[in-house]
Design an enzyme around this catalytic site. Sequence first.
Site, PDB file in Angstrom:
ATOM      1  N   HIS A 313      12.629  -2.655  15.604  1.00 46.70           N
ATOM      2  CA  HIS A 313      13.402  -3.394  16.584  1.00 46.70           C
ATOM      3  C   HIS A 313      13.207  -4.813  15.789  1.00 46.70           C
ATOM      4  CE1 HIS A 313      15.012  -5.483  20.072  1.00 46.70           C
ATOM      5  NE2 HIS A 313      15.244  -4.475  20.315  1.00 46.70           N
ATOM      6  N   ASP A 370      15.106   3.584  22.644  1.00 46.19           N
ATOM      7  CA  ASP A 370      16.060   4.875  22.457  1.00 46.19           C
ATOM      8  C   ASP A 370      15.342   6.104  21.918  1.00 46.19           C
ATOM      9  OD1 ASP A 370      18.066   3.993  24.161  1.00 46.19           O
ATOM     10  OD2 ASP A 370      18.980   2.673  22.436  1.00 46.19           O
TER      11      ASP A 370
HETATM   12  N1  CMC Z   1      13.137   3.685   9.578  1.00 48.07           N
HETATM   13  C1  CMC Z   1      12.435   3.139   8.451  1.00 48.07           C
HETATM   14  N2  CMC Z   1      12.557   2.037   7.977  1.00 48.07           N
HETATM   15  C2  CMC Z   1      12.970   1.121   8.812  1.00 48.07           C
HETATM   16  C3  CMC Z   1      13.224   1.239  10.260  1.00 48.07           C
HETATM   17  C4  CMC Z   1      13.337   2.794  10.685  1.00 48.07           C
HETATM   18  N3  CMC Z   1      14.002   3.046  11.627  1.00 48.07           N
HETATM   19  N4  CMC Z   1      13.797   0.183  10.904  1.00 48.07           N
HETATM   20  C5  CMC Z   1      13.430  -0.726   9.789  1.00 48.07           C
HETATM   21  N5  CMC Z   1      12.905  -0.303   8.662  1.00 48.07           N
HETATM   22  C6  CMC Z   1      12.324  -1.058   7.606  1.00 48.07           C
HETATM   23  C7  CMC Z   1      13.515  -1.739   6.648  1.00 48.07           C
HETATM   24  O1  CMC Z   1      14.140  -0.788   5.579  1.00 48.07           O
HETATM   25  C8  CMC Z   1      12.942  -2.840   6.087  1.00 48.07           C
HETATM   26  O2  CMC Z   1      12.176  -2.413   5.067  1.00 48.07           O
HETATM   27  P1  CMC Z   1      12.172  -3.649   3.762  1.00 48.07           P
HETATM   28  O3  CMC Z   1      11.456  -4.850   4.403  1.00 48.07           O
HETATM   29  O4  CMC Z   1      11.370  -2.876   2.687  1.00 48.07           O
HETATM   30  O5  CMC Z   1      13.400  -3.879   3.497  1.00 48.07           O
HETATM   31  C9  CMC Z   1      12.126  -3.266   7.287  1.00 48.07           C
HETATM   32  O6  CMC Z   1      11.887  -2.199   7.820  1.00 48.07           O
HETATM   33  C10 CMC Z   1      12.766  -4.411   8.124  1.00 48.07           C
HETATM   34  O7  CMC Z   1      13.925  -3.881   8.533  1.00 48.07           O
HETATM   35  P2  CMC Z   1      15.321  -4.704   8.975  1.00 48.07           P
HETATM   36  O8  CMC Z   1      16.332  -3.649   9.069  1.00 48.07           O
HETATM   37  O9  CMC Z   1      15.158  -5.829   8.148  1.00 48.07           O
HETATM   38  O10 CMC Z   1      14.875  -4.991  10.576  1.00 48.07           O
HETATM   39  P3  CMC Z   1      16.050  -5.522  11.633  1.00 48.07           P
HETATM   40  O11 CMC Z   1      15.216  -6.315  12.535  1.00 48.07           O
HETATM   41  O12 CMC Z   1      17.175  -6.146  10.642  1.00 48.07           O
HETATM   42  O13 CMC Z   1      16.379  -4.102  12.119  1.00 48.07           O
HETATM   43  C11 CMC Z   1      16.760  -2.232  13.652  1.00 48.07           C
HETATM   44  C12 CMC Z   1      16.129  -3.565  13.339  1.00 48.07           C
HETATM   45  C13 CMC Z   1      16.793  -1.785  15.061  1.00 48.07           C
HETATM   46  C14 CMC Z   1      18.293  -2.274  13.371  1.00 48.07           C
HETATM   47  C15 CMC Z   1      16.151  -1.345  12.652  1.00 48.07           C
HETATM   48  O14 CMC Z   1      14.717  -1.105  12.842  1.00 48.07           O
HETATM   49  C16 CMC Z   1      16.598  -0.039  12.731  1.00 48.07           C
HETATM   50  O15 CMC Z   1      17.778   0.276  12.099  1.00 48.07           O
HETATM   51  N6  CMC Z   1      16.110   0.857  13.487  1.00 48.07           N
HETATM   52  C17 CMC Z   1      16.855   2.371  13.792  1.00 48.07           C
HETATM   53  C18 CMC Z   1      17.878   2.340  14.767  1.00 48.07           C
HETATM   54  C19 CMC Z   1      17.379   1.989  15.998  1.00 48.07           C
HETATM   55  O16 CMC Z   1      16.846   2.885  16.566  1.00 48.07           O
HETATM   56  N7  CMC Z   1      18.058   1.030  16.622  1.00 48.07           N
HETATM   57  C20 CMC Z   1      18.055   1.060  18.301  1.00 48.07           C
HETATM   58  C21 CMC Z   1      17.227  -0.425  18.430  1.00 48.07           C
HETATM   59  S1  CMC Z   1      16.813  -0.522  20.282  1.00 48.07           S
HETATM   60  C22 CMC Z   1      18.184  -0.592  21.308  1.00 48.07           C
HETATM   61  C23 CMC Z   1      19.178  -1.528  21.248  1.00 48.07           C
HETATM   62  O17 CMC Z   1      18.413  -2.506  21.660  1.00 48.07           O
HETATM   63  O18 CMC Z   1      20.266  -1.546  20.627  1.00 48.07           O
END
Ligand code: CMC
Length: 435
Positions: A313, A370
Amino acid sequence: MTKDTATIRNNATGKESEFSLQHGTVGTPAIDIGSLNKELGVFTFDHGFMSTASCKSAITYIDGENGVLLYRGYPIEQLAKNSTFVEVAYLLMNGELPKAPELASFKSEIRQHSMIHEALRVFFNGFHYDAHPMSMMVGVMGSLSAFYHGELDMNDPEHRRNSAMRMLAKVTTIAAASYRHSVGWPFIYPRLDLGYCENFLNMMFSLPGQNYIDQSNYIDPVAVKALNLLFILHADHEQNASTSTVRLASSTGANPYACVAAGISALWGPAHGGANEAVLSMLAEIGTVDRIPEYIAKAKDKNDPFRLMGFGHRVYKNFDPRATITRDTCYEVLEKFPSEDPLFELALALEEVALKDEYFIEKKLYPNVDFYSGIIYKALKIPEDMFTVMFVIARTAGWVSHWMEMMSEPGQRIGRPRQIYTGYGARDYTEADKR
Ligand code: CMC
């Protein structure tokens, strides 16, 4: 230099300026850089809005480090335990919990607005039978703007409140109709004698001559309680992607139904509200506990686009308080509606492996709301492609609250970010370029 400022120096020009800090009631202060370009001749660049506050809001507060989520000051755990979704929607929209007479009139208003114009029903015929229900939600919510436009005075608080009430009330009717269109069933009219969640379940599942509410499975208080709870947990989450989209679209003065349709579009993506559907697809793909290590390895592989859905998140870095509640609710719901499909066991096993894995620990990736919500919806017989629609129903309360808050603020400005341009500099048009 006062303590309540931040000094920014542009080393390229040697110029520096002081900028005031803006404080909320609680939480991290923000540097007000509105005059930065004028003072120092630079913009700020913040890809993905990692450090940028886009507005002031009194609706929802999140402390991501400590797993705190407050709606109008009330902790989510207390609201989940003591309130219904309709009470929470009132709270978000009005700032205070409703007293009994206020709640009664709020409920009655929702009931009165729950019908959709008969002409709007015909719009569904334009959708192919296999259209995703979310595409119908975007289209039909946006189409409400065709019914409520000319007489809408957005400067009138009563008009704004009316629009918000209509969206909150009609969203369940549109959601159920989207589902029924996708399975080819006749639409069911809202029933004015039922509560918000009961009415939705009835519109979703009742068959001609047989009200869903009469089938013991679904008047079950456990099902209604679970639905209320999931709607409460999803009702608002401050400036997430979809709410920010609603605010940005609204900043142009656009019709509110069209702005909320924009929010629905933003919610659809798997990184946001589409995650609940994606979690179930992922669990189905993994299939058995012995395949978990393979998928954990995929999630960690930089060259593999696979991510563990329902994990991570932007704001929560220790735990998502909503995930703790949905996890507990899974036990309760599955005890009442046992599933042949061992999805919950698989999810628990996956969670256990991921939480012990160095990659997930180091990056502070925990289950989000989720990870478990889809399992509950599935147990309640909500089809998988409706999961994100369920999120839409709940988040409509948040979107309309933010819209009302924003539209009531004096001195509104159109939202208009800047960019770092990476294309060509000016060049001459020549005939040779086209050959
Ligand atoms: N699985 C594997 N690696 C992950 C994941 C994951 N679910 N989430 C983040 N990472 C890694 C990502 O690759 C990055 O690695 P690096 O630093 O080496 O580049 C690091 O963790 C930070 O991730 P980010 O994408 O920069 O983080 P963010 O804050 O931009 O993204 C997120 C947050 C929720 C979009 C992401 O964690 C994700 O895609 N999760 C899976 C989708 C999901 O479950 N979304 C629902 C969110 S809760 C409901 C809502 O409020 O909508």
